[in-house]
Structures are given as C-alpha cells and as structure tokens.
Design an enzyme around this catalytic site. Structure first.
Site, PDB file in Angstrom:
ATOM      1  N   ASP A  36      -3.572  -7.468  -7.880  1.00  0.00           N
ATOM      2  CA  ASP A  36      -4.983  -7.709  -8.189  1.00  0.00           C
ATOM      3  C   ASP A  36      -5.193  -7.367  -9.667  1.00  0.00           C
ATOM      4  O   ASP A  36      -5.811  -6.357 -10.010  1.00  0.00           O
ATOM      5  CB  ASP A  36      -5.868  -6.859  -7.282  1.00  0.00           C
ATOM      6  CG  ASP A  36      -5.695  -7.222  -5.828  1.00  0.00           C
ATOM      7  OD1 ASP A  36      -6.164  -8.293  -5.430  1.00  0.00           O
ATOM      8  OD2 ASP A  36      -5.056  -6.454  -5.086  1.00  0.00           O
ATOM      9  N   GLY A  72      -2.745  -1.766  -7.226  1.00  0.00           N
ATOM     10  CA  GLY A  72      -1.647  -2.714  -7.388  1.00  0.00           C
ATOM     11  C   GLY A  72      -1.924  -3.721  -8.498  1.00  0.00           C
ATOM     12  O   GLY A  72      -3.067  -4.122  -8.723  1.00  0.00           O
ATOM     13  N   HIS A 106       0.833  -1.212   0.000  1.00  0.00           N
ATOM     14  CA  HIS A 106       0.000   0.000   0.000  1.00  0.00           C
ATOM     15  C   HIS A 106       0.867   1.260   0.000  1.00  0.00           C
ATOM     16  O   HIS A 106       0.544   2.256  -0.647  1.00  0.00           O
ATOM     17  CB  HIS A 106      -0.891   0.045   1.252  1.00  0.00           C
ATOM     18  CG  HIS A 106      -1.889  -1.058   1.344  1.00  0.00           C
ATOM     19  ND1 HIS A 106      -1.803  -2.082   2.267  1.00  0.00           N
ATOM     20  CD2 HIS A 106      -3.009  -1.296   0.621  1.00  0.00           C
ATOM     21  CE1 HIS A 106      -2.823  -2.901   2.108  1.00  0.00           C
ATOM     22  NE2 HIS A 106      -3.568  -2.458   1.119  1.00  0.00           N
TER      23      HIS A 106
END
Ligand code: PAF
Length: 293
Positions: A147, A144, A34
């Site tokens: 995914d 990201g 993240h």
C-alpha cells in the site's frame, strides 16, 4: 496475549507495558504479509500491539465492506503465535459514535492513484490511523509497502500532526509466483488466481526495461507493463501510473524517469477482486519471487 475490545481497557493494559511498543494496525484476515509486519515490530520494540478493525469509513459505496473476509479467532491465534501481547478488536460503534464528525485529511498525496479512484478512502484511513495512534500510543508503527500510497499518507500525517511515532515500511510479501499477498486474493477463483500473476510480471518487465535502458520514456515503460497485464483475459486496469517516489506526482510520460527514480503503481480488477501492486523501477528487484519471473 490479552484481547481487548474497548479504548478504556486498551489504555489500561497499554499503560502497564514498560519499554517500547510496536503497533501493527490491520483490517484482519491476517496472512503472511501481516506476520512480516508484526515480526518487524517485535524486532524493533519490546512489545507488540495489533489491532483488527474493518474500518467502515475507508470503504466506498459498492465496495466490499460487508463481504470483507473476517476470521477473528484465526487472527487471534496468529497474533498469539507471533508474540503479540495485546490484540485490540473494537466494535464499529465503539470507534465511531453516531455523532462522529471529525476527520483527518492529507491533501495532495491523496489526489492520484487509489485516492482518485476511491474518493474518501484515504480520509477514512487517515482518520482511523490517527484515532488508533491516539489510543495505542506506540513508539513504532509498521505498514506494508504494497500500500505504497497509504504508507506515504501515514508518514505525512505523522509529520504534520506531530506524532512522536517512527513509521517503518516493510517490503511486499509475495506468493511463490510473485503475486502480492492480500486478504482480497481470496476473492479469486483458480483461473483468476493464475492470471493475477500478470500484475507482478508487468511491473518486473517494466523494471527490467528501465534497467536496460533508463533513457526510454515513461510511456514506453508503462506500455511494457500494460502489455503483460492486459495479455491476460479478464484483467481490467483501473490505473497504471508512473509516479515520483516521494511526492507521488505523476511523471511526464513523454520523457525518461528523472534522477529521483520512479514507482510504477497499478490497480487491476480481476473478477470480484481489485488488486494493487507497485515497484520501484530504479532499484534492484528485492530478493525473492520477483527475481524468478
Ligand atoms: O492497510 C490496512 O490494513 C488498513 O488500511 C489500515 C492501515 C489498518 C487502516 O484501517
């Protein structure tokens, strides 16, 4: 950094920002993956808004909605350190009223891979992302590549629904042994954690096999990956597929990868965790841990 919990508050503080706004939506329990998204948003924009919301509508029955790891105070500290200006942490009821009945569905792209195994998942993702885009009104949003299917779905909804938002995909951040970072890695015990490396190893082995001989069939490449992943006890493959990098259509296993290239994507159960990962076989391995496998 301001932490806001309501849509009205968010609209008010967002309205005061001058310059461009980058947005990183998250489910929270933030990790270095993240943080890479947030840094990228700050590289692109003047301001960063992050949301932490464990979106109930993207979890199916029997999935880990209630157990999903949460650490709001830790998340707030990480966001502050990175340079986030607004952290949006709404309550469930604030986002979904009892009579909520509007949904966003992206057809086609969601038919296979995780979409096939987690019915309703991408409807939940597309709906929450649309709602967040409407209230945050960002110039740029960062997601990201771990995914992969989600990123494709979001790009499509932004295009189809005419959002004026640039979507940026960021390479998967990995642990030193190649395991893709994920909040769900915390479900793994020590033994499972060691075995989890087999996902990245399998994908890299298939990528190398392709690079050595692009003429071999898709089935042969998948066999290479499967052998590595299933070589570890307790791993159970949910899916292992080779798909077109843009349409996500399954490639014909009897023939070689076509000129558009391919992504091998997998989801693997390991104990209580369901881990996902993917890799482009027609591109060089990204810098970092995968090259050491
Ligand atoms: O990738 C995630 O963390 C979630 O699916 C997202 C995009 C924040 C939507 O809830």
């Amino acid at each position: 950094m301001q932490r806001v919990e309501t849509i009205d508050q968010l609209r008010r503080v967002r309205g005061r920002l001058e310059g461009t706004v980058g947005f990183v939506p998250t489910l929270g329990f933030l990790h270095k993956g993240h943080l890479a998204l947030m840094r990228r948003a700050l590289d692109e924009c003047d301001h960063l808004i992050v949301s932490v919301f464990v979106n109930p509508t993207q979890f199916g029955p029997g999935e880990d909605l209630e157990d999903y790891p949460r650490d709001l105070e830790g998340d707030a500290a990480k966001c502050r350190d990175v340079g986030c200006e607004i952290l949006f942490t709404p309550e469930r009821d604030h986002i979904y009223a009892d009579n909520h009945c509007s949904w966003v569905e992206v057809k086609g792209l969601t038919d296979g891979l995780c979409g096939a195994r987690r019915p309703g998942h991408f409807r939940g993702v597309a709906t929450i992302v649309t709602k967040l885009f409407n209230v945050v009104d960002p110039d740029v949003a960062v997601f990201g590549r771990k995914d992969y299917q989600q990123l494709a779905v979001i790009r499509k909804l932004v295009c189809d629904l005419n959002f004026d938002i640039e979507i940026i995909g960021v390479d998967t951040v990995r642990e030193d042994d190649g395991l893709a970072t994920s909040s769900r890695n915390r479900y793994l015990d020590d033994q499972q954690r060691c075995q989890a490396t087999s996902l990245a190893e399998g994908l890299v082995a298939a990528q190398r096999a392709y690079q050595q001989n692009p003429d071999q069939s898709v089935a042969e490449l998948l066999d290479v990956a499967r052998e590595r992943i299933e070589g570890q006890p307790h791993t159970e493959i949910d899916y292992l597929e080779c798909v077109h990098p843009v349409t996500l259509q399954r490639l014909d296993e009897a023939v070689p990868v076509g000129e558009d290239g391919a992504v091998i994507a997998t989801a693997v159960f390991l104990g209580d965790a369901r881990l996902i990962d993917n890799l482009r076989v027609d591109q060089p391995l990204p810098e970092g841990p995968l090259r050491r496998l």
